[in-house]
Design an enzyme around this catalytic site. Structure first.
Site, PDB file in Angstrom:
ATOM      1  N   GLU A  73     -11.773   8.805   9.785  1.00 35.77           N
ATOM      2  CA  GLU A  73     -11.032   8.007  10.732  1.00 35.77           C
ATOM      3  C   GLU A  73      -9.744   8.763  11.051  1.00 35.77           C
ATOM      4  O   GLU A  73      -8.886   8.907  10.188  1.00 35.77           O
ATOM      5  CB  GLU A  73     -10.699   6.653  10.111  1.00 35.77           C
ATOM      6  CG  GLU A  73      -9.933   5.768  11.048  1.00 35.77           C
ATOM      7  CD  GLU A  73      -9.091   4.716  10.345  1.00 35.77           C
ATOM      8  OE1 GLU A  73      -8.910   3.642  10.917  1.00 35.77           O
ATOM      9  OE2 GLU A  73      -8.602   4.976   9.229  1.00 35.77           O
ATOM     10  N   GLN A  99       0.836  -1.208   0.000  1.00 41.20           N
ATOM     11  CA  GLN A  99       0.000   0.000   0.000  1.00 41.20           C
ATOM     12  C   GLN A  99       0.875   1.263   0.000  1.00 41.20           C
ATOM     13  O   GLN A  99       0.970   1.970   1.018  1.00 41.20           O
ATOM     14  CB  GLN A  99      -0.924   0.004   1.225  1.00 41.20           C
ATOM     15  CG  GLN A  99      -2.004  -1.074   1.174  1.00 41.20           C
ATOM     16  CD  GLN A  99      -2.703  -1.285   2.514  1.00 41.20           C
ATOM     17  OE1 GLN A  99      -2.065  -1.262   3.556  1.00 41.20           O
ATOM     18  NE2 GLN A  99      -4.007  -1.509   2.475  1.00 41.20           N
ATOM     19  N   ASP A 123     -10.580   7.282   5.012  1.00 42.03           N
ATOM     20  CA  ASP A 123      -9.652   6.369   5.673  1.00 42.03           C
ATOM     21  C   ASP A 123      -8.349   7.091   6.053  1.00 42.03           C
ATOM     22  O   ASP A 123      -7.820   7.869   5.257  1.00 42.03           O
ATOM     23  CB  ASP A 123      -9.337   5.235   4.675  1.00 42.03           C
ATOM     24  CG  ASP A 123      -8.534   4.106   5.285  1.00 42.03           C
ATOM     25  OD1 ASP A 123      -9.033   3.476   6.224  1.00 42.03           O
ATOM     26  OD2 ASP A 123      -7.406   3.857   4.803  1.00 42.03           O
TER      27      ASP A 123
HETATM   28  C1  NOJ Z   1      -7.958   1.829   8.314  1.00 46.85           C
HETATM   29  C2  NOJ Z   1      -8.979   0.797   7.958  1.00 46.85           C
HETATM   30  O1  NOJ Z   1     -10.040   0.848   8.886  1.00 46.85           O
HETATM   31  C3  NOJ Z   1      -8.272  -0.541   7.944  1.00 46.85           C
HETATM   32  O2  NOJ Z   1      -9.197  -1.595   7.797  1.00 46.85           O
HETATM   33  C4  NOJ Z   1      -7.244  -0.525   6.844  1.00 46.85           C
HETATM   34  O3  NOJ Z   1      -6.491  -1.718   6.886  1.00 46.85           O
HETATM   35  C5  NOJ Z   1      -6.297   0.658   6.976  1.00 46.85           C
HETATM   36  N1  NOJ Z   1      -6.967   1.895   7.273  1.00 46.85           N
HETATM   37  C6  NOJ Z   1      -5.483   0.861   5.730  1.00 46.85           C
HETATM   38  O4  NOJ Z   1      -6.285   1.402   4.711  1.00 46.85           O
END
Ligand code: NOJ
Ligand code: CA
Length: 548
Positions: free
Chosen positions: A242, A168, A200
């Site tokens: 988040e 990622q 996110d």
């Molecule tokens: C936060 C997400 O809630 C989680 O599920 C994900 O693996 C990471 N961000 C990376 O995108």
């Protein structure tokens, strides 16, 4: 008149691939979800949050996006998605989608191009370093599953930055083209009709990473820019973010120093989440009272998203070591229930021993405390987990619709399902499923429907203030109230096992025919509020008065 729909919403989070499979290939899909919209409407859901829907190699449950302008073909087509928005809209349900733009998949054509040549137009869309950054062993989000935050790319002959897994790579927010592209992605989905985004990893999106400097500066201005863009395109579009950081820092995510609330509309309340779990573990409301007291004031329009469970582990990292140990001891004593040393990878029903009284207590707390409640699919029927699955997948099992094969989720052979359906004693689909609970007015599902209806009749919870009522009360009892333009509600939650009574006659002057609108059982009329009984693990929602 307020158009802040999100302050009155009941949000339901689901992952398309585990919700309902319409074509029998073992993977949930958009037509399957469309077929279940009536179920969600009846439950009282007003907004669906979809976990990532985009094409993806799916190495992090879709949080590794390979194309931001399409839906994963396994879920259906863009046409199906437009139909979903239409059908949801017909039922008064809004749809928000995950916006995962801190990083892309390493299979995204941008990264494939970026790594291939220094002349690639996408080279500067990612974050590179010519030398091995000395801080590459710091800041891993998934300790144990992720060795470092910088990896060497043999094709580019450079190191690239990845806050999350190695596959990622982080986008470079300092690049104006990246900033514009993110806006374009938002505009595209708004144009199709989504109501907003669950953003996110926001602290990492705005991080201006420099190799060797672990405490990167954050560009909050980009959040202002993005919000403005969103509102030009769709005035009531919402950003639900988040940002799992210290509560004191969160104010900056809501808006700039002027207190104008010009950035994120809603933030997940990770602190209250951990405090609620701690309070349930200790059977003592003190952590919640602390949480309410310590929370910074929000700018107008700023809102908390209140949750017990989401698709990740319960994050206990903001608790002290002692508090965390208490939660682990009660709710995650075995090592395979824990994750990354900081969290619990179980669903709530098994954590609470499938005890109906404590489940109602927990959700009654969640829904009556401040903010907008966010539910994770399956919570409304008390679904369990599968600890045999890896990491966070334990709680990502298919929705249990009925006692039919595969819990009615799919007609595919069981070994072809995206993940196995829970078959455990106590939580297996034959016992825990929607069909069974729908027929039973005493079921958890029926209770959820009643609670959500009651919440919809108490708008002061979503839009009003939430305060601890500081009166002499038994230690296990939380007394709090919600006050808003529509009136005032009083809430009693007894976190302990023994019956208690409390004298709240000091509030009598405010009460106009106080009455229980939701409770764990029938109680005598509240009367003068001087002798209110609450059973062990019981709760009462009492309307004090209405103004309209
Ligand atoms: C936060 C997400 O809630 C989680 O599920 C994900 O693996 C990471 N961000 C990376 O995108
Ligand atoms: Ca399918």
């Amino acid at each position: 008149m307020s158009d802040r729909w999100y302050q009155q919403a009941v949000v339901y989070c689901l992952d398309i691939d585990t919700f309902a499979d319409s074509n029998g290939d073992g993977i949930g899909d958009i037509p399957g979800l469309i077929g279940r919209l009536d179920y969600l409407a009846r439950l009282g859901v007003t907004c669906i949050w979809l976990n990532p829907i985009h094409p993806s190699p799916d190495r992090d449950d879709g949080y590794d996006v390979a194309d931001f302008y399409n839906v994963d073909p396994r879920f259906g087509t863009l046409g199906d998605f437009a139909e979903l928005l239409h059908q949801a809209g017909n039922r008064g349900i809004k749809v928000i989608i995950d916006l995962v733009v801190n990083h892309t998949s390493d299979k995204h054509p941008w990264f494939v191009s970026a790594r291939s040549s220094p002349d690639s137009p996408y080279r500067d869309w990612y974050v590179w370093s010519e030398t091995a950054p000395p801080d590459r062993n710091q800041g891993m989000v998934f300790p144990g599953e992720q060795a470092e935050t910088w990896s060497y790319d043999r094709t580019a002959k450079l190191w690239y930055y990845h806050r999350f897994y190695k596959f990622q790579p982080d986008l470079n927010i300092k690049n104006p083209e990246v900033r514009e592209e993110i806006k374009k992605i938002c505009a595209f989905w708004l144009q199709l009709g989504v109501a907003g985004f669950r953003m996110d990893a926001v602290p990492f999106i705005i991080e201006e990473t420099v190799p060797g400097k672990p405490d990167a500066a954050k560009d909050f201005g980009y959040l202002t820019e993005l919000r403005q863009h969103l509102q030009w395109r769709k005035s009531d579009a919402v950003l639900l973010a988040e940002a799992n950081v210290e509560p004191a820092q969160l104010v900056t995510y809501f808006g700039d120093e002027g207190g104008s609330g010009n950035r994120i509309h809603m933030l997940f309340d990770f602190m209250l989440n951990a405090k609620m779990v701690l309070a349930l573990a200790r059977e003592d409301p003190e952590p919640i009272i602390d949480g309410l007291r310590d929370t910074p004031a929000l700018p107008p329009g700023g809102q908390w998203a209140t949750f017990l469970r989401n698709h990740d582990e319960i994050d206990l990292s903001r608790l002290t070591a002692e508090q965390r140990a208490d939660v682990f001891a009660k709710f995650g004593p075995d090592e395979d229930m824990q994750l990354y040393g900081r969290g619990i990878r179980r669903r709530l029903a098994p954590m609470l021993g499938n005890d109906r009284r404590r489940l109602e207590l927990a959700y009654s707390l969640q829904f009556s405390l401040r903010g907008t409640p966010v539910l994770r699919y399956g919570e409304e029927i008390g679904m369990g987990d599968d600890l045999a699955l890896e990491g966070r997948d334990a709680i990502r099992t298919p929705m249990q619709w009925s006692g039919l094969a595969n819990g009615g989720f799919s007609t595919a052979p069981a070994d072809q399902l995206v993940r196995p359906v829970v078959t455990d004693d106590g939580y297996g689909y034959e016992q825990i499923n929607v069909t069974r609970q729908r027929h039973d007015p005493a079921s958890l599902l029926s209770w959820f429907e009643r609670m959500i209806r009651t919440l919809r009749e108490a708008p002061e919870v979503g839009v009003g203030s939430c305060t601890h009522v500081d009166v002499p009360a038994p230690r296990s009892l939380l007394v709090h109230r919600a006050d808003g333009p529509a009136g005032s509600m009083l809430f009693l939650h007894n976190l302990g096992p023994d019956d208690v009574t409390v004298d709240l006659s000091s509030l009598e002057g405010e009460a106009e025919l106080p009455n229980d609108v939701l409770a764990d059982s029938e109680y005598p009329e509240p009367g003068k509020l001087d002798d209110l009984k609450v059973s062990g693990h019981g709760y009462r929602w009492i309307r004090l008065h209405r103004t309209v």
